[in-house]
Design an enzyme around this catalytic site. Sequence first.
Site, mmCIF file in Angstrom:
data_model
loop_
_atom_site.group_PDB
_atom_site.id
_atom_site.type_symbol
_atom_site.label_atom_id
_atom_site.label_comp_id
_atom_site.label_asym_id
_atom_site.label_seq_id
_atom_site.Cartn_x
_atom_site.Cartn_y
_atom_site.Cartn_z
ATOM 1 N N ALA A 75 3.267 4.307 -0.291
ATOM 2 C CA ALA A 75 2.324 3.192 -0.450
ATOM 3 C C ALA A 75 2.869 2.091 -1.356
ATOM 4 C CB ALA A 75 0.987 3.706 -0.976
ATOM 5 N N GLY A 204 1.790 9.290 2.291
ATOM 6 C CA GLY A 204 1.795 10.661 2.808
ATOM 7 C C GLY A 204 1.292 11.686 1.809
ATOM 8 N N CYS A 328 0.618 7.279 -12.678
ATOM 9 C CA CYS A 328 1.682 6.290 -12.908
ATOM 10 C C CYS A 328 1.632 5.703 -14.312
ATOM 11 C CB CYS A 328 1.577 5.172 -11.885
ATOM 12 S SG CYS A 328 1.359 5.809 -10.222
#
Length: 404
Positions: A75, A204, A328
């Site tokens: 992404a 995914g 993140c």
Amino acid sequence: MKLPIYLDYAATTPVDPRVAEKMFQCMTMDGIFGNPASRSHRYGWQAEEAVDIARNQIAELINADHREIVFTSGATESNNLAIKGVAHFYHKKGKHIITSKTEHKAVLDTCRQLEREGFEVTYLEPAANGIIPMERLEAAMRDDTILVSIMHVNNEIGVIHDIDAIGELCRSKGIIFHMDAAQSAGKVPIDVQATQVDLLSISGHKMYGPKGIGALYVRRKPRIRLEAQMHGGGHERGMRSGTLPTHQIVGLGEAAAIAKAEMASDDARIGALRDKLWNGIKHIEETYINGDAIERVSGSLNVSFNYVEGESLMMALKDLAVSSGSACTSASLEPSYVLRALGLNDEMAHSSIRFSIGRFTTEEEIDHAIEVITQSIDKLREMSPLWEMFKDGIDLNQVQWAHH
């Protein structure tokens, strides 16, 4: 029961064993290991066929045409390709982009890079429930606006945006609409024929597929043009060069097919477990849910426990694999920028935990989690002078702290 209990499905999901099985069939000499671009022999043809099947499976998940699916590494790359690709292709038409303050870093940092290149970006403030008000979006639109990038489901608080309304507004103004669907694809029904979304990013590893693979949906009618960001052999109709990783793509395709078939049952079961968790902890004093309580994805629960310090809470919850924001940015001790954008103060943002539930979470694990959370909060508050002051009726906002 395996400890720690995994409650961080929004960070990544384990690969579904059925997906892993399909992937393994594309890796070794006796499998479909060929290069899909090798047109001169059977190994290449077989790999190309496997890729075509997967491309169709992903297209079916979002009701797209298979020719509208471009494979990427995930992404983050899809977001970069969509936003930079549009900006670089349509820059003569305008240089204004609209996004929101609560987007994933892959969108925000891409927009910041474009600002360095001379583009102008408007970062919209969400309402207190985490959702961008439509009137705020419309007010930000200008004649030179070329792109709106708003996520479908927020990765930290799980709120769902009304993409039908956003798509309709953008189409009426002739503005391209990109949607980051990393947290929604495979979990929430998406129909690109019914929704006027032009570009859509898929990951995914957020839907029980492998890491390192994703896709970008690029609308054909009306046709959306992109400038490639990765140059080479001209793969993916010139939009994304690089040898296609057959095993990764097959994994993503299988994950999409399973998600489509089991979405309703997964959603009901995961939603029931999420409600069980919230009902088990909401009686704890000064406990608040972050983001809209109704418009949210079934597996997500972001909770602030007032008067408890975030890092000590994370350590106390060592039996639970949870996070205090997105994976993140969880290495930084800064309070979540998403929660700050919702209007939470630093203390409340610091004392928040994201619980995300998934396909392999059990009822037994949720029962244990409730017990661990309840005991940990009690214990930490017993040691907290702030909690003691609060219980004594002192308004902590009025306290003048001395600086040494």
